[in-house]
Design an enzyme around this catalytic site. Structure first.
Site, PDB file in Angstrom:
ATOM      1  N   HIS A  43       1.077 -41.127  -9.330  1.00  0.00           N
ATOM      2  CA  HIS A  43       0.959 -40.161  -8.230  1.00  0.00           C
ATOM      3  C   HIS A  43       1.699 -38.883  -8.638  1.00  0.00           C
ATOM      4  O   HIS A  43       2.848 -38.673  -8.268  1.00  0.00           O
ATOM      5  CB  HIS A  43       1.565 -40.750  -6.954  1.00  0.00           C
ATOM      6  CG  HIS A  43       1.302 -39.935  -5.727  1.00  0.00           C
ATOM      7  ND1 HIS A  43       1.122 -40.494  -4.490  1.00  0.00           N
ATOM      8  CD2 HIS A  43       1.206 -38.592  -5.533  1.00  0.00           C
ATOM      9  CE1 HIS A  43       0.920 -39.543  -3.593  1.00  0.00           C
ATOM     10  NE2 HIS A  43       0.976 -38.382  -4.211  1.00  0.00           N
ATOM     11  N   GLU A  70      -3.354 -40.941  -7.734  1.00  0.00           N
ATOM     12  CA  GLU A  70      -3.193 -40.567  -6.336  1.00  0.00           C
ATOM     13  C   GLU A  70      -2.685 -39.143  -6.220  1.00  0.00           C
ATOM     14  O   GLU A  70      -1.965 -38.659  -7.110  1.00  0.00           O
ATOM     15  CB  GLU A  70      -2.174 -41.487  -5.639  1.00  0.00           C
ATOM     16  CG  GLU A  70      -2.515 -42.954  -5.658  1.00  0.00           C
ATOM     17  CD  GLU A  70      -1.458 -43.793  -4.972  1.00  0.00           C
ATOM     18  OE1 GLU A  70      -1.769 -44.933  -4.597  1.00  0.00           O
ATOM     19  OE2 GLU A  70      -0.309 -43.309  -4.811  1.00  0.00           O
ATOM     20  N   HIS A 190       1.951 -49.202   0.019  1.00  0.00           N
ATOM     21  CA  HIS A 190       3.164 -48.569   0.525  1.00  0.00           C
ATOM     22  C   HIS A 190       4.064 -49.624   1.173  1.00  0.00           C
ATOM     23  O   HIS A 190       3.749 -50.178   2.212  1.00  0.00           O
ATOM     24  CB  HIS A 190       2.894 -47.439   1.524  1.00  0.00           C
ATOM     25  CG  HIS A 190       4.038 -46.465   1.597  1.00  0.00           C
ATOM     26  ND1 HIS A 190       4.083 -45.327   0.831  1.00  0.00           N
ATOM     27  CD2 HIS A 190       5.185 -46.479   2.314  1.00  0.00           C
ATOM     28  CE1 HIS A 190       5.197 -44.660   1.081  1.00  0.00           C
ATOM     29  NE2 HIS A 190       5.890 -45.352   1.973  1.00  0.00           N
TER      30      HIS A 190
END
Length: 237
Positions: A43, A70, A190
């Protein structure tokens, strides 16, 4: 079996704290795949405070499993993804100063923008996923964007589960069922961990992939990376 994609951002954070190249993120990605992980997630953020844009390029020839990038689709990020062409791009509505992801997309408000971005990625052969909260109208909105998958934002589940409240899974089950009915692939991520991932997986129908980074890396400090990956794979069967 639900696939395990290992987010290696924390390895880059550790590397950057000393200014050198130890630990090496490419070598770590190669190792987690060798240990059984079915994907690697990164990410990159605009300030490159952990994963750098060059890391994304360096990882491309070494990730032979699922490669998931991401990020917030700002122009710089879009250019990176189109250049690297990962297996999957996961769109996350990060604020520029966000420490970590903290909300899913409003897929209704941002529909036109998401439609345009997703069309560009899909025309280049890149599978798309949208980071969303477990809210039914947002799942419906995601379908209207043309995305291939949604990734359920699981922080709320993790917090309620830690408090002993298993009912926190309910909105995720409902969102998953709707996603399946609409023909959307289903990912999640998450704050998933060894403590809560099995209960989540066992209750979410047709869960294709989980992306886990922070918990996996911290658990590995005590248990070892190879061992932890095997523990996750066992829980995801």
């Amino acid at each position: 079996m639900t696939k395990l994609s290992v987010n290696i951002n924390k390895i880059a954070t550790l590397r950057n704290s000393r200014g050198g190249d130890v630990p090496n993120v490419v070598n770590f990605a190669k190792d987690v795949q060798r240990f059984g992980a079915e994907g690697v997630t990164i990410h990159p953020r605009p300030d490159e405070r952990h994963i750098r844009y060059q890391d994304a390029r360096d990882l491309k020839p070494e990730v032979y499993t699922e490669y998931n990038i991401e990020g917030n689709p700002i122009p710089k990020f879009i250019d990176l993804v189109l250049n690297v062409k990962p297996t999957q791009v996961t769109l996350v509505p990060d604020a520029l100063d966000a420490i970590t992801s903290n909300a899913g997309w409003d897929t209704i408000k941002h529909k036109d923008f998401l439609v345009e971005v997703i069309k560009e990625f899909k025309s280049n052969g890149i599978r798309t996923s949208i980071f969303v909260d477990p809210v039914l109208k947002q799942i419906e909105g995601a379908k209207a964007t043309g995305t291939d998958r949604v990734e359920l934002y699981t922080e709320a589940y993790a917090k309620t589960y830690e408090l002993g409240n298993e009912n926190g899974i309910t909105p995720y089950v409902e969102a998953a069922k709707l996603a399946n009915q609409l023909g959307l692939g289903l990912n999640a991520g998450h704050d998933l961990s060894l403590d809560n991932v099995a209960f989540f997986k066992n209750n979410i129908p047709d869960l294709l992939e989980v992306s886990i980074g922070h918990a996996l890396v911290t658990e590995s400090l005590y248990l070892g990376v190879e061992n932890v990956i095997q523990m996750y794979l066992h829980k995801l069967k």
